[in-house]
Design a protein around this motif. Structure first.
Motif, PDB file in Angstrom:
ATOM      1  N   ASP A   1       0.749  -0.867  -0.323  1.00 27.08           N
ATOM      2  CA  ASP A   1      -0.010  -0.125   0.465  1.00 27.08           C
ATOM      3  C   ASP A   1       0.839   0.962  -0.058  1.00 27.08           C
ATOM      4  N   PHE A   2       2.184   1.162   0.398  1.00 19.22           N
ATOM      5  CA  PHE A   2       3.026   2.550   0.316  1.00 19.22           C
ATOM      6  C   PHE A   2       4.205   2.284  -0.402  1.00 19.22           C
ATOM      7  N   GLN A   3       3.742   2.079  -1.699  1.00 19.89           N
ATOM      8  CA  GLN A   3       4.373   1.797  -3.072  1.00 19.89           C
ATOM      9  C   GLN A   3       4.861   3.524  -3.211  1.00 19.89           C
ATOM     10  N   GLU A   4       3.647   3.630  -3.433  1.00 20.48           N
ATOM     11  CA  GLU A   4       3.690   5.211  -3.707  1.00 20.48           C
ATOM     12  C   GLU A   4       4.978   6.382  -3.208  1.00 20.48           C
ATOM     13  N   ILE A   5       4.664   6.230  -1.785  1.00 16.95           N
ATOM     14  CA  ILE A   5       5.463   6.638  -0.819  1.00 16.95           C
ATOM     15  C   ILE A   5       6.933   6.155  -0.617  1.00 16.95           C
TER      16      ILE A   5
ATOM     17  N   ARG B   1       7.898  -1.501  -5.458  1.00 15.40           N
ATOM     18  CA  ARG B   1       6.436  -1.754  -4.466  1.00 15.40           C
ATOM     19  C   ARG B   1       7.913  -3.155  -3.059  1.00 15.40           C
ATOM     20  N   LEU B   2       7.112  -2.776  -1.967  1.00 16.44           N
ATOM     21  CA  LEU B   2       7.014  -4.087  -1.792  1.00 16.44           C
ATOM     22  C   LEU B   2       6.216  -4.958  -0.968  1.00 16.44           C
ATOM     23  N   ASN B   3       6.646  -6.173  -0.223  1.00 14.66           N
ATOM     24  CA  ASN B   3       5.739  -7.237  -0.048  1.00 14.66           C
ATOM     25  C   ASN B   3       5.221  -7.630   1.600  1.00 14.66           C
TER      26      ASN B   3
ATOM     27  N   THR C   1       9.920  -9.255   0.488  1.00 18.42           N
ATOM     28  CA  THR C   1      10.233  -8.308   1.379  1.00 18.42           C
ATOM     29  C   THR C   1      10.060  -7.213   0.492  1.00 18.42           C
ATOM     30  N   LEU C   2      11.472  -7.180  -0.233  1.00 18.77           N
ATOM     31  CA  LEU C   2      12.325  -6.658  -1.611  1.00 18.77           C
ATOM     32  C   LEU C   2      11.528  -6.465  -2.673  1.00 18.77           C
ATOM     33  N   ASN C   3      10.295  -7.265  -2.655  1.00 18.96           N
ATOM     34  CA  ASN C   3      10.089  -8.012  -3.789  1.00 18.96           C
ATOM     35  C   ASN C   3      11.254  -7.938  -5.254  1.00 18.96           C
ATOM     36  N   GLN C   4      12.184  -9.213  -4.855  1.00 22.24           N
ATOM     37  CA  GLN C   4      12.616 -10.182  -5.369  1.00 22.24           C
ATOM     38  C   GLN C   4      12.289 -11.460  -6.051  1.00 22.24           C
ATOM     39  N   ALA C   5      13.298 -12.162  -6.316  1.00 17.94           N
ATOM     40  CA  ALA C   5      12.786 -13.383  -6.442  1.00 17.94           C
ATOM     41  C   ALA C   5      14.150 -14.386  -5.576  1.00 17.94           C
TER      42      ALA C   5
END
Length: 187
Positions: free
Chosen positions: A97-101, A105-107, A165-169
């Motif tokens: 939800d905080f991608q814009e800030i 992208r984080l998960n 969390t860091l949206n990495q493989a």
């Protein structure tokens, strides 16, 4: 002499009005929507002021970031000495939800809690977190509201949770322990 009496009465009335506006439940209910409006102007996300209780010796504030994410602060303060001792709890249910800030992208979710103690010259923030399923402890010292030093101990951080969390493989599993002591930050 009459002018001095009028100025004293006017000053006392002004102080009583400010006290009533800032430090009473009725005053807090007036300040609450104003605070929410000011926060909304500066935040790309809608933030709701759920709770506001401000007295000369106490602060309680709960900001709702969405239905399951919040920032809660509660504790004592001394306005005259410009010091405080607060407990905080930050719970982010969906980091995405905080991608814009954040700008990426984080998960997953994130929670941290701890204390803020100090005055306008030196603030100490001590807290704990479960970032990437770890046991994280940190101490941050602010001087004149600027970071001065950071100490952190991160134990048993799961590499796969960190990558997620860091949206990495997720390409590996394991644990990381980090002990950081960063002194004399000049930011």
């Amino acid at each position: 002499m009459k002018l001095i009496k009028v100025l004293i009465v006017f000053s006392l009335l002004l102080i009583a009005l400010l006290y009533g506006l800032l430090f009473t439940p009725q005053g807090n209910s007036i300040v609450k929507p104003i605070l929410e409006k000011e926060i909304s102007k500066r935040s790309p996300l809608p933030i709701k002021v759920e709770t506001l209780k401000l007295t000369p010796n106490e602060l309680e504030l709960v900001l709702m970031l969405n239905e399951r994410s919040y920032i809660a602060v509660k504790g004592s303060l001394n306005i005259l000495a410009q010091s405080l001792e607060l407990n905080y709890n930050i719970n982010i249910d969906k980091l995405s939800d905080f991608q814009e800030i954040i700008g990426r992208r984080l998960n997953g979710s994130f929670e941290t809690y701890g204390t803020v103690k100090g005055d306008r010259y030196v603030l100490n923030i001590d807290g704990k977190s479960d970032f990437a399923n770890s046991d994280t402890y940190y101490h941050i010292e602010l001087k004149d509201f600027k970071p001065k030093s950071i100490k952190s101990v991160i134990e048993h951080m799961q590499i796969d949770r960190l990558l997620y969390t860091l949206n990495q493989a997720v390409y590996t599993n394991g644990y990381i322990d980090i002990n950081a002591d960063i002194k004399d930050l000049d930011i």
